[in-house]
Design a protein around this motif. Structure first.
Motif, short mmCIF file in Angstrom:
data_model
loop_
_atom_site.label_atom_id
_atom_site.label_comp_id
_atom_site.label_asym_id
_atom_site.label_seq_id
_atom_site.Cartn_x
_atom_site.Cartn_y
_atom_site.Cartn_z
N ARG A 151 0.83 -1.21 0.00
CA ARG A 151 0.00 0.00 0.00
C ARG A 151 0.86 1.26 0.00
O ARG A 151 0.56 2.25 -0.68
N LEU A 152 1.95 1.22 0.75
CA LEU A 152 2.87 2.36 0.77
C LEU A 152 3.53 2.54 -0.60
O LEU A 152 3.80 3.67 -1.03
N GLU A 153 3.78 1.42 -1.28
CA GLU A 153 4.39 1.48 -2.62
C GLU A 153 3.49 2.24 -3.58
O GLU A 153 3.97 3.03 -4.41
N SER A 154 2.18 2.01 -3.51
CA SER A 154 1.26 2.70 -4.43
C SER A 154 1.28 4.20 -4.17
O SER A 154 1.19 5.00 -5.12
N ILE A 155 1.43 4.60 -2.90
CA ILE A 155 1.51 6.03 -2.57
C ILE A 155 2.84 6.61 -3.05
O ILE A 155 2.90 7.70 -3.62
N ALA A 156 3.92 5.84 -2.84
CA ALA A 156 5.25 6.30 -3.23
C ALA A 156 5.40 6.42 -4.74
O ALA A 156 6.27 7.14 -5.24
N SER A 157 4.54 5.71 -5.49
CA SER A 157 4.66 5.68 -6.95
C SER A 157 3.69 6.62 -7.66
O SER A 157 3.55 6.56 -8.89
N ILE A 158 3.04 7.52 -6.92
CA ILE A 158 2.06 8.42 -7.53
C ILE A 158 2.69 9.27 -8.63
O ILE A 158 2.11 9.44 -9.70
N ILE A 159 3.89 9.81 -8.36
CA ILE A 159 4.57 10.64 -9.37
C ILE A 159 4.83 9.83 -10.63
O ILE A 159 4.61 10.30 -11.76
N ILE A 160 5.31 8.60 -10.45
CA ILE A 160 5.61 7.73 -11.59
C ILE A 160 4.34 7.43 -12.39
O ILE A 160 4.33 7.52 -13.63
N ILE A 216 13.18 9.59 -17.25
CA ILE A 216 13.95 8.52 -16.59
C ILE A 216 14.87 9.11 -15.54
O ILE A 216 14.94 8.64 -14.39
N LYS A 217 15.58 10.17 -15.90
CA LYS A 217 16.49 10.84 -14.95
C LYS A 217 15.71 11.36 -13.75
O LYS A 217 16.14 11.22 -12.59
N PHE A 218 14.55 11.97 -14.03
CA PHE A 218 13.76 12.55 -12.95
C PHE A 218 13.30 11.49 -11.95
O PHE A 218 13.43 11.67 -10.74
N VAL A 219 12.73 10.37 -12.45
CA VAL A 219 12.18 9.37 -11.52
C VAL A 219 13.29 8.70 -10.71
O VAL A 219 13.09 8.36 -9.54
N GLN A 264 11.90 0.60 -10.87
CA GLN A 264 10.53 0.20 -11.24
C GLN A 264 9.88 1.30 -12.05
O GLN A 264 9.11 1.03 -12.99
N GLY A 265 10.18 2.56 -11.71
CA GLY A 265 9.67 3.69 -12.49
C GLY A 265 10.17 3.67 -13.91
O GLY A 265 9.42 3.99 -14.86
N VAL A 266 11.44 3.30 -14.11
CA VAL A 266 12.00 3.19 -15.47
C VAL A 266 11.19 2.17 -16.27
O VAL A 266 10.87 2.39 -17.45
N ILE A 267 10.85 1.05 -15.65
CA ILE A 267 10.10 -0.01 -16.33
C ILE A 267 8.71 0.48 -16.71
O ILE A 267 8.25 0.30 -17.84
N ILE A 268 8.02 1.13 -15.77
CA ILE A 268 6.66 1.61 -16.02
C ILE A 268 6.64 2.65 -17.13
O ILE A 268 5.79 2.61 -18.04
N LEU A 269 7.59 3.59 -17.11
CA LEU A 269 7.64 4.63 -18.13
C LEU A 269 8.03 4.06 -19.50
O LEU A 269 7.53 4.51 -20.53
N THR A 270 8.91 3.07 -19.50
CA THR A 270 9.29 2.43 -20.76
C THR A 270 8.11 1.67 -21.34
O THR A 270 7.85 1.72 -22.56
#
Length: 437
Positions: A260-269, A300-303, A349-355
């Motif tokens: 659940r914390l991961e979903s909150i931490a990934s809002i920007i991504i 990618i750099k930002f995340v 994980q953000g790199v993967i989602i954005l890719t």
């Protein structure tokens, strides 16, 4: 998009809170509905991704008439597909939920909720796909407001319809579904007004059969693999939960809190994964591949930098977070362990989602689907399981991080290669057109 997502998450918690006040059976019943409702929502997400990528490409190439035609086709297609699934769902409530493990005590509550929710699901499809049309045209503010207002209406109506108020009778768990239906119905009318009348981003008529076939083929080519990729995530999550369960209830509780914390931490991504694709698709349609590459690399750099900050915040506040979520010392200790290890991999994980989103944006949906399969079933589950065998729960957490690092590397190199090939194709096309002229 960040604002809209936070509002939706908040109101989703409010929804669950009010149903929980009815009793344990009602709360358990609504929990059984999540996998089924997520399936319909995944289809809508997939159709939205296909819609956004297709329309943004046509807008980028200056073919506005085709963009309007595809917008109309996407809305008609979503209504037909989700409507068909809703009818099938209505007719199969009992066997499906018995398969999921629902008991006789749960079934009346599930039927009360799902009969209305399936009808509401049809009205959800049009705002979700309509929001994708708006994002494809470069407007991310309006979809955010539509999401927020839908959540607000739903939350405001929940206590009134669930418990009753004045002349309005108490509807119990069915009231939660009715509140959802009203919220989405209002969103549908507003989106159709925006697209057809105010913004003129769709045709003011229904498509012919030939037009419908053409638009459906283009949208489903991207939409179905995208929907499939979304559905893989809860499957992998179920497998990981089963592995964690071998370490006891305390480990499962800690894993649940961490997720659940991961979903909150990934809002920007997640917000970037919705706003980057229209930008990429428009420039892809305009054959400005250097802008596609610049945007992708910048995000990618930002995340990567942002998620380092998130990790440091988690690490510094881990004890406080653990105490807030767990009363037992063993569970709190495991939550702290989770926060010291797993968030290291959130940037990758953000790199993967954005890719993944970027592959859909350049009309390579199968690459996005294969990347999801590689991430979840070649790296994430196997590496985490191997780590658990070698080093216990710490190894499982570390394996999850290593899996994200390895998949991110594969994703980055793969997308760079795809961009290079697309650039070569664009150069060849321009050269041929130059020779003809």
């Amino acid at each position: 998009m960040i604002f809209g997502m936070i509002m939706l998450m908040t109101f989703g918690l409010v929804d669950t809170f009010f149903v929980g006040l009815l009793g344990t059976e009602e709360l358990a019943a609504i929990s059984f509905t999540f996998p089924v409702t997520f399936t319909l929502i995944s289809l809508n997400i997939g159709l939205g991704i296909g819609t956004s990528a297709t329309i943004a490409r046509y807008l980028g190439s200056g073919q506005d008439h085709l963009a309007k035609e595809f917008a109309t086709g996407a809305l008609m297609l979503s209504f037909i597909m989700v409507g068909t699934l809703a009818i099938i769902g209505e007719l199969t409530i009992e066997p499906v939920f018995r398969l999921l493990g629902a008991t006789e005590e749960h079934m009346p509550h599930i039927k009360d909720y799902m009969y209305v929710w399936y009808a509401a699901g049809v009205f959800l499809a049009l705002p979700m796909v309509g929001n994708s049309v708006l994002r494809a045209s470069g407007d991310t503010k309006t979809p955010s407001m539509v999401m927020a207002m839908g959540g607000f209406v739903n939350a405001a109506l929940d206590p009134i319809l669930i418990f009753g108020w004045g002349p309005i009778p108490a509807m119990g768990i069915q009231g939660a579904a009715v509140a959802t239906l009203i919220a989405w119905l209002a969103g549908m009318f507003y989106i159709l007004y925006l697209l057809a009348i105010k913004r003129k981003l769709m045709l003011p008529r229904l498509l012919t059969w030939q037009e419908m076939k053409l638009t459906s083929r283009g949208i489903l080519k991207i939409g179905l693999p995208a929907a499939g990729a979304n559905m893989l995530t809860p499957i992998a999550g179920g497998v990981m939960t089963a592995i964690v369960a071998t370490y006891g209830s305390e480990a499962v509780a800690a894993w649940g809190v961490g997720s659940r914390l991961e979903s909150i931490a990934s809002i920007i991504i997640l917000a970037l994964s919705m706003t980057l694709p229209p930008f990429i698709s428009q420039n892809f349609g305009a054959q400005k591949m250097h802008r596609v590459e610049d945007a992708y690399k910048l995000c990618i750099k930002f995340v990567l930098v942002w998620q380092v900050i998130v990790y440091l915040l988690f690490m510094l506040t881990s004890s406080w977070i653990a105490m807030a979520f767990a009363e037992e010392a063993d569970v709190a200790q495991l939550i702290t362990l989770f926060l010291f290890i797993v968030p290291i991999g959130y940037g990758f994980q953000g790199v993967i989602i954005l890719t993944n989103s970027s592959f859909n944006a350049i009309h390579q949906p199968m690459s996005a689907l294969i990347l999801s399969i590689i991430r979840l079933f070649i790296f994430f589950v196997p590496v985490a399981y191997l780590g658990s065998l070698l080093f216990g729960l710490e190894g499982l957490f570390g394996g999850a991080v290593l899996a994200n690092v390895l998949t991110a590397l594969v994703a980055y190199l793969w997308f760079k290669r795809a961009l290079k090939l697309s650039q070569n194709e664009a150069n060849m096309t321009n050269a041929l057109e130059g020779e003809r002229s």
